[in-house]
Structure formats: C-alpha cells, structure tokens
Design an enzyme around this catalytic site. Sequence first.
Site, PDB file in Angstrom:
ATOM      1  N   SER A 118       0.864  -1.178   0.000  1.00  4.23           N
ATOM      2  CA  SER A 118       0.000   0.000   0.000  1.00  4.23           C
ATOM      3  C   SER A 118       0.895   1.221   0.000  1.00  4.23           C
ATOM      4  O   SER A 118       1.931   1.233   0.679  1.00  4.23           O
ATOM      5  CB  SER A 118      -0.913   0.035   1.235  1.00  4.23           C
ATOM      6  OG  SER A 118      -1.878  -0.986   1.202  1.00  4.23           O
ATOM      7  N   ASN A 120       0.308   5.005   0.812  1.00  2.20           N
ATOM      8  CA  ASN A 120      -0.559   6.068   1.307  1.00  2.20           C
ATOM      9  C   ASN A 120      -0.099   6.430   2.704  1.00  2.20           C
ATOM     10  O   ASN A 120       0.604   5.651   3.359  1.00  2.20           O
ATOM     11  CB  ASN A 120      -2.019   5.596   1.352  1.00  2.20           C
ATOM     12  CG  ASN A 120      -2.193   4.313   2.144  1.00  2.20           C
ATOM     13  OD1 ASN A 120      -2.067   3.229   1.586  1.00  2.20           O
ATOM     14  ND2 ASN A 120      -2.439   4.416   3.443  1.00  2.20           N
ATOM     15  N   THR A 129      -7.026  -5.318   9.343  1.00  5.02           N
ATOM     16  CA  THR A 129      -8.117  -5.844  10.168  1.00  5.02           C
ATOM     17  C   THR A 129      -7.981  -5.453  11.628  1.00  5.02           C
ATOM     18  O   THR A 129      -8.911  -5.647  12.406  1.00  5.02           O
ATOM     19  CB  THR A 129      -8.187  -7.381  10.089  1.00  5.02           C
ATOM     20  OG1 THR A 129      -6.960  -7.927  10.580  1.00  5.02           O
ATOM     21  CG2 THR A 129      -8.415  -7.846   8.662  1.00  5.02           C
ATOM     22  N   HIS A 444       1.610 -10.412   5.840  1.00  5.53           N
ATOM     23  CA  HIS A 444       2.409 -10.364   7.067  1.00  5.53           C
ATOM     24  C   HIS A 444       3.875 -10.701   6.783  1.00  5.53           C
ATOM     25  O   HIS A 444       4.444 -11.594   7.393  1.00  5.53           O
ATOM     26  CB  HIS A 444       1.837 -11.332   8.107  1.00  5.53           C
ATOM     27  CG  HIS A 444       0.453 -10.997   8.553  1.00  5.53           C
ATOM     28  ND1 HIS A 444      -0.371 -11.910   9.185  1.00  5.53           N
ATOM     29  CD2 HIS A 444      -0.265  -9.853   8.466  1.00  5.53           C
ATOM     30  CE1 HIS A 444      -1.530 -11.342   9.463  1.00  5.53           C
ATOM     31  NE2 HIS A 444      -1.490 -10.092   9.030  1.00  5.53           N
ATOM     32  N   THR A 490       1.778  -6.933  13.661  1.00  3.53           N
ATOM     33  CA  THR A 490       1.856  -5.481  13.830  1.00  3.53           C
ATOM     34  C   THR A 490       2.230  -5.076  15.246  1.00  3.53           C
ATOM     35  O   THR A 490       3.085  -4.204  15.444  1.00  3.53           O
ATOM     36  CB  THR A 490       0.527  -4.823  13.427  1.00  3.53           C
ATOM     37  OG1 THR A 490       0.218  -5.186  12.076  1.00  3.53           O
ATOM     38  CG2 THR A 490       0.620  -3.306  13.529  1.00  3.53           C
TER      39      THR A 490
END
EC number: 1.1.3.50
Length: 515
Positions: A118, A120, A129, A444, A490
């Site tokens: 990604s 951004n 999630t 992941h 994370t």
Amino acid sequence: MSTRVYPAQVDVAIVGSGPAGATYARILSERASSATIAMFEVGPTVSDPPGAHVKNIADADERAHAQRRSEGPHAREDDDRVGGIVKSAQRRARPGTYLLESGYQADGEDGLPVAAFSSNVGGMAAHWTGACPRPNDSERIGFLDETGELDELLSEGERLLGVTTDAFDASPYAGIVRERLAAVEDAHRDADERVQRMPLAVHRRDDGPLVWSGSDVVLGDITRGNPNFTLFDESLVTRVLVEDGRAAGVVVTDVRTGERRDVRARFVVVAADALRTPQLLWASGIRPDALGRYLNDQAQIVFAVRMRDFTPVVDADGVPQTGLSEYTGVTWVPFTDDMPFHGQVMQLDASPVKLADDDPAAPGSIVGLGLFCAKDLQASDRVAFSDSDVDGYGMPAMQLHYTLSDRDHATIDRAKAEIVRLGKAIGDPLDDRPFVMPLGASLHYQGTVRMGLADDGASVCSPDSEVWGAPGLFVAGNGVIPTATACNPTLTGVALAVRGARHIADEITADLASV
C-alpha cells in the site's frame, strides 16, 4: 504546481508512515520534544486525520476513492479496478493494495504470487483488520525475554495502537462462538492460551460506531501538535546518505514535481515495509549479508460455516441488523508450539461461497475461520534486487525467492484438518474442503531486516534496531521481527520500534544535557 519546501536538516528523518514509523515519531515527540522530525511517505494522504483507517470513512464512495488512491504508482482515480482475493487462480489485490507486478515467483519455486503493498499515509494500517495478539512460545524473541523487556514493550505497543478486547462485547453470538470453540480446544491449553477475545486496535464510540486504529492513533495528538514534526506525503526517498560510515540524511524526490533534495539528518529511520525497507538499503549501497533474507509470510487457510441455532437480531421494525463482526465478534485461538498456527474467527459480510438462490444466508450467520501458519525460516527465502531494472517508482526491481519446505507442507496439511474440526464445532460447513490462500495473501511479511544479538551475518540490526555497520541508521516494521510468527505481527513490530525510538530519544536528550 508549487515547489515543496523540504527542510535542509533535521534531527530525525523517518521513511514511511505506517505504525512503526509513526511509533518513532510518537515516542520522540513524548521523550525528546525538541528534536526536529521529518516523516516522508511516497503515497498520498487519503484520510482525515492523516493515517486514519479508511473503514472510518462513512461514505462508501469516498472510502473506495481512498482505497484506489493507495494503490501505488499506477493508482487509478476511477472505478475501473479489480479488488479482493477470490477463490481462483487469478492474481488479485485487496482494495487499498497493489501487487508486485513481476518477480513474485522464480522458476521452480513457490514464490509469493499475491505479494502486495500500500502507498498512502498510514500504509497498510489504513486498510488492515486491526488484530493485535501477543506472540507466544517460539514466536517470542528470546533475547528480549531474557532481559524482561518484551512484555513491557508489547504493553507500550498496545497503548500506542489503542488495543482493546471489549469492542464487540455486545455482539449477541460472540460468547457462543467462543464457548463452542473452547469445548473442543481448551482442554490441552494453559489458561493464557485458551480461546478468547481477539485483541483489536479498535474502540467503540459512546454513540455506538466502531473506530478502527490507523497510524493516526499511533501518532496521537501529541505528535500532530508537535511544532517540530512535519509529515511530507507524496515524497519518495531514493537513498540514505552515508558519510564516514554513518547515516547522514536522505535523498528525497517530490513525486508531484520530480524535484530532488538532500535532507540532512542525525538519525535515519527506514520504516518502509518488509520489502521496501531492504530495497532502500540496497539502493543506498548498504548491503549486510542478511539483507532481504529470512523472508517469511504466513500460509493462510480459510473455511466458512453456517452457525447452528442462529436467530438474526432484528430492530424495532423486525428488520435484521448486520455489520462486519457485529454478530459474532472476533475470536482468537492462540498459537502454541504444539499447535503451530494462529486462529482468527469472525462473521463474514457475505458467504465466500455462493449459496443457492432459494437458501439465502441470514445476516450474520456465516462465520469465517482463518488459520495462519508459522514459516520454517530459511536464509534462502529472500527478496533480491536488480542493479539495472527498476519498479514503478524507479527503485531497484525486486525478485522474490520463496519455497515451502517439507515442514511447511506438513504444517499446512495439519492446519487444514484442524480448521475443519474447529469449524464443525461452530456450525455446518459451506464447503467440504478448506481453501489455502495464494502465498502472500496474509500481507504479514517479516524477517528481511531482522534483529539479532550480534553482527554475525544472520541479522541486519541490533536489538535497538540500529543497522550493523551503519551507526545512526535504524530499520523498523515487521521486517525486523527475527522469529517465525503465526500471529498478526503489527503489535510486535510496533513494540520493537518502541525500543529503537527510545534509544534515539535517549541519545538526543543526552546530547542536550551535555551542552
């Protein structure tokens, strides 16, 4: 278009605006507030506040627009896109992500066919999630456990991410799902390893709606209000400057104008994800032996069931109410060394398998199970970079080398049997067989700039996340994790970033105290 003014010099330059990069900005704002910090993100700002999760955008069209703008150097502004990994052989990206165009599979290897990124402000934390389980057993980092640091760092990570376990306590069937799973799973588990609520980076507002954490939550008001912190979006860092063996700043290109500037810095933190962080080090001529190696993903198996004895919740007018996870919450089956996979169970928005037209699914009745498998770590699993070919940003092109070992295949086979057993405890299967997602689907990716105790060729950075042989240069994110994990990484990645950020803050404050 006006020329952007980048600072000539800062104390800390951070490359990447995901949770790990945001952690450095937050800890430095709290512990060394006088330090000047510049954060560079190649992608645009797609949410407000910057880095916020797109799920928090109420308007569906605006949310889809934010997702499309996150999809890399060839992102489209219109609706002509293909999103969502489906049960087919096609390579498809989830909304808000884009695939590695080439180099995802070498001849004769398994590869990562749906490796994705990604671009951004907020990185993938604008699309994730939100699951934040703690690592367990061999997932844990032994040398941080030996010093007693790991759990405190994880607690700090939970604070920064806004982790809760009660956001879905009102879900009418959450307790039933846990009870049914516990009945078939808990007997052989220690108390802290039993079926339980999934820790999530989400909270519920007083007026009811859920708020999902993104990098905006990690940054917090203290960072946004720090006059010494500046976020530069649409800014591509192409090289880390090194002088006399020490990190000295970055070279940054304004994506909008193509203009290039040098930004000097005492410390450089590269938090550009587990594939683009080693890419930037390689492009900068910083190439320790372990760079890009020990790449690991989590093979993911999914299965869907229809809950038994399910009665839809209705409103005052008798209309069924639904919403992602609002019926069954999110349930966690923790990884253990004896059961080397991490389980996540939640309501699906819709069945992943088309039901008969005359047999519609009651809203909330379809429950999805996912098991994530820990990888057998191999130095040969790696991301390599070209000295001639480039990607869509003009950076060294990637070539992934990735192979499942016999042990990996055995773990996947075992997980397929386990997920059916767990699913049948909850309800009636929609399909006889579980589905193994294309490799790379978990998103992941880990290990490519892994942490270690010594500069022995098997790690890229120290326990402080400082790159061996390159003082002043730090790496951050899931790529730093040195263990094979099955749980969502994370929280662990943020915990390790906390340690590195504290180290930089201590050096800055010590220098100020000596003046």
